[in-house]
Design an enzyme around this catalytic site. Sequence first.
Site, mmCIF file in Angstrom:
data_model
loop_
_atom_site.group_PDB
_atom_site.id
_atom_site.type_symbol
_atom_site.label_atom_id
_atom_site.label_comp_id
_atom_site.label_asym_id
_atom_site.label_seq_id
_atom_site.Cartn_x
_atom_site.Cartn_y
_atom_site.Cartn_z
ATOM 1 N N CYS A 113 0.476 11.850 -15.071
ATOM 2 C CA CYS A 113 -0.426 10.964 -15.838
ATOM 3 C C CYS A 113 -1.627 11.711 -16.412
ATOM 4 O O CYS A 113 -2.296 11.213 -17.322
ATOM 5 C CB CYS A 113 -0.912 9.817 -14.970
ATOM 6 S SG CYS A 113 0.437 8.859 -14.288
ATOM 7 N N HIS A 253 -7.264 6.722 -18.032
ATOM 8 C CA HIS A 253 -5.814 6.534 -17.872
ATOM 9 C C HIS A 253 -5.598 5.116 -17.356
ATOM 10 O O HIS A 253 -6.324 4.637 -16.490
ATOM 11 C CB HIS A 253 -5.274 7.558 -16.875
ATOM 12 C CG HIS A 253 -3.897 7.242 -16.393
ATOM 13 N ND1 HIS A 253 -2.868 6.955 -17.265
ATOM 14 C CD2 HIS A 253 -3.373 7.133 -15.134
ATOM 15 C CE1 HIS A 253 -1.773 6.705 -16.559
ATOM 16 N NE2 HIS A 253 -2.057 6.795 -15.269
ATOM 17 N N ASN A 283 1.428 1.136 -17.178
ATOM 18 C CA ASN A 283 1.102 2.550 -16.989
ATOM 19 C C ASN A 283 2.129 3.397 -17.747
ATOM 20 O O ASN A 283 3.297 3.438 -17.363
ATOM 21 C CB ASN A 283 1.130 2.859 -15.486
ATOM 22 C CG ASN A 283 0.796 4.308 -15.174
ATOM 23 O OD1 ASN A 283 0.761 5.153 -16.069
ATOM 24 N ND2 ASN A 283 0.568 4.595 -13.914
HETATM 25 O O1 UT7 Z 1 -0.632 6.623 -12.639
HETATM 26 C C1 UT7 Z 1 -1.282 7.380 -11.723
HETATM 27 C C2 UT7 Z 1 -1.072 7.116 -10.318
HETATM 28 N N1 UT7 Z 1 -0.799 5.773 -9.953
HETATM 29 C C3 UT7 Z 1 -1.764 4.971 -9.527
HETATM 30 O O2 UT7 Z 1 -2.917 5.293 -9.577
HETATM 31 C C4 UT7 Z 1 -1.328 3.663 -8.901
HETATM 32 C C5 UT7 Z 1 -2.159 3.398 -7.682
HETATM 33 N N2 UT7 Z 1 -1.739 2.269 -6.886
HETATM 34 C C6 UT7 Z 1 -1.814 0.975 -7.300
HETATM 35 O O3 UT7 Z 1 -2.110 0.686 -8.421
HETATM 36 C C7 UT7 Z 1 -1.596 -0.099 -6.254
HETATM 37 O O4 UT7 Z 1 -1.522 0.484 -4.982
HETATM 38 C C8 UT7 Z 1 -0.336 -0.955 -6.505
HETATM 39 C C9 UT7 Z 1 -0.540 -1.864 -7.689
HETATM 40 C C10 UT7 Z 1 0.865 -0.081 -6.705
HETATM 41 C C11 UT7 Z 1 -0.079 -1.866 -5.272
HETATM 42 O O5 UT7 Z 1 -1.228 -2.657 -4.992
HETATM 43 P P1 UT7 Z 1 -1.805 -2.701 -3.505
HETATM 44 O O6 UT7 Z 1 -2.939 -3.627 -3.526
HETATM 45 O O7 UT7 Z 1 -2.064 -1.293 -3.062
HETATM 46 O O8 UT7 Z 1 -0.623 -3.368 -2.717
HETATM 47 P P2 UT7 Z 1 0.207 -2.819 -1.467
HETATM 48 O O9 UT7 Z 1 1.121 -1.715 -1.883
HETATM 49 O O10 UT7 Z 1 -0.727 -2.552 -0.337
HETATM 50 O O11 UT7 Z 1 1.079 -4.106 -1.121
HETATM 51 C C12 UT7 Z 1 0.488 -5.333 -0.701
HETATM 52 C C13 UT7 Z 1 1.586 -6.352 -0.505
HETATM 53 C C14 UT7 Z 1 2.740 -5.853 0.353
HETATM 54 O O12 UT7 Z 1 3.178 -6.934 1.141
HETATM 55 P P3 UT7 Z 1 2.718 -7.083 2.685
HETATM 56 O O13 UT7 Z 1 3.191 -5.832 3.361
HETATM 57 O O14 UT7 Z 1 1.227 -7.188 2.648
HETATM 58 O O15 UT7 Z 1 3.413 -8.318 3.126
HETATM 59 C C15 UT7 Z 1 3.815 -5.505 -0.629
HETATM 60 O O16 UT7 Z 1 5.119 -5.598 -0.105
HETATM 61 O O17 UT7 Z 1 2.172 -6.697 -1.763
HETATM 62 C C16 UT7 Z 1 3.594 -6.564 -1.692
HETATM 63 N N3 UT7 Z 1 4.087 -6.199 -3.009
HETATM 64 C C17 UT7 Z 1 4.411 -7.096 -3.955
HETATM 65 N N4 UT7 Z 1 4.394 -8.445 -3.959
HETATM 66 C C18 UT7 Z 1 4.769 -9.075 -5.081
HETATM 67 C C19 UT7 Z 1 4.261 -4.957 -3.533
HETATM 68 N N5 UT7 Z 1 4.700 -5.029 -4.797
HETATM 69 C C20 UT7 Z 1 4.798 -6.354 -5.077
HETATM 70 C C21 UT7 Z 1 5.190 -7.075 -6.227
HETATM 71 N N6 UT7 Z 1 5.151 -8.432 -6.173
HETATM 72 N N7 UT7 Z 1 5.576 -6.468 -7.365
#
Ligand code: UT7
Length: 326
Positions: A113, A253, A283
Amino acid sequence: MPRARIVATGAYVPEKILSNRDLEKMVETTDEWITDRTGIKERHIASSKEACSDLAYNASKEALKTAGLKGKDLDLLIVATVTADMPLPATACILQDRLGAHNAAAFDLNAACSGFLFALATAEAYITTGMYKRVLVAGAEVLSRATDWEDRSTCVLFGDGAGAAILEPAEGEEGIISIKLYSDGSKGDLLEVPGGGSRVPCSAESVKEGLHFIKMKGNETFKFAVKTLEGLVTGMLEENGLRSSDLALLIPHQANLRIIKATAERIGLPLEKVLVNIHKYGNTSAASIPIAMDEAVRGGKIKNGDYVLLEAFGGGLTWASALLKW
Ligand code: UT7
């Protein structure tokens, strides 16, 4: 030494739009979750006939047209991508041929990225040392081809697109004031495509195990990004004797709206001075900054003499920032 400056930009996104509502029918997710956690509403997806060089070609053609140039006027062409047309030849060479840029050297660059900023720094180095005069830098990605459409934690995040910029030596004070690049390979496993290279070559087994798809430890990556970007941006401003209030625009980004907002808040920059288009494109990795920059230029958000700051963060890990006087 003259500075290098951006004289024209261009962008292209494929026609097909995939909305959050469409994704609700594909994996267990909701428009609300995606919007709240990422800020993304929709993303563009390349057709089966479109590859990385096709997207890069459309964006580059627009940049050349804006600059009033032809392909043959270019001395160097760099494509930043993690989704090249194929391992060999380089996508930049395919692009060179299509643009008729017969006088240009061409190569690809992979900094995920942060790729566009790494490529911009490379172009700047060639121009300021006098080796090349006119350089086209493109960030182009077809991330939809490396996406596991059954993995809800990643498939809602990415989109396809391309952006391009043409650089030349500046005549006055305008241009790239400073670019800083950083890498930390010890954290490479936060964001990777494990298969398809010499470590895990493509095989029936690697395909079955899904090793050609993007794997991301999202939460760890998120925390590292928020922590790193504040220091990256404030460091760049301080080193150049500027405050955030001196900036006309921050072009980050587009990985997550929460990351973008946290960075703006931490450096005391109002959101009106931040280019946000993640809701439309998701993204797009190396393409996100040049697409956003083109939108800013065409939308009249940047005028001559403005200070503009670009920042990115991505796999590698890599991160980078660039301060420009437009
Ligand atoms: O491009 C350069 C590098 N990339 C980034 O900088 C991306 C950085 N990361 C992020 O943007 C975020 O971490 C995400 C958007 C990917 C995820 O958000 P988060 O707040 O960190 O969520 P999480 O991974 O901690 O997941 C929270 C919950 C989980 O459920 P439980 O374990 O709390 O029951 C996941 O299973 O959300 C669940 N989950 C979803 N639920 C509905 C994960 N993906 C989804 C989804 N829909 N698509």
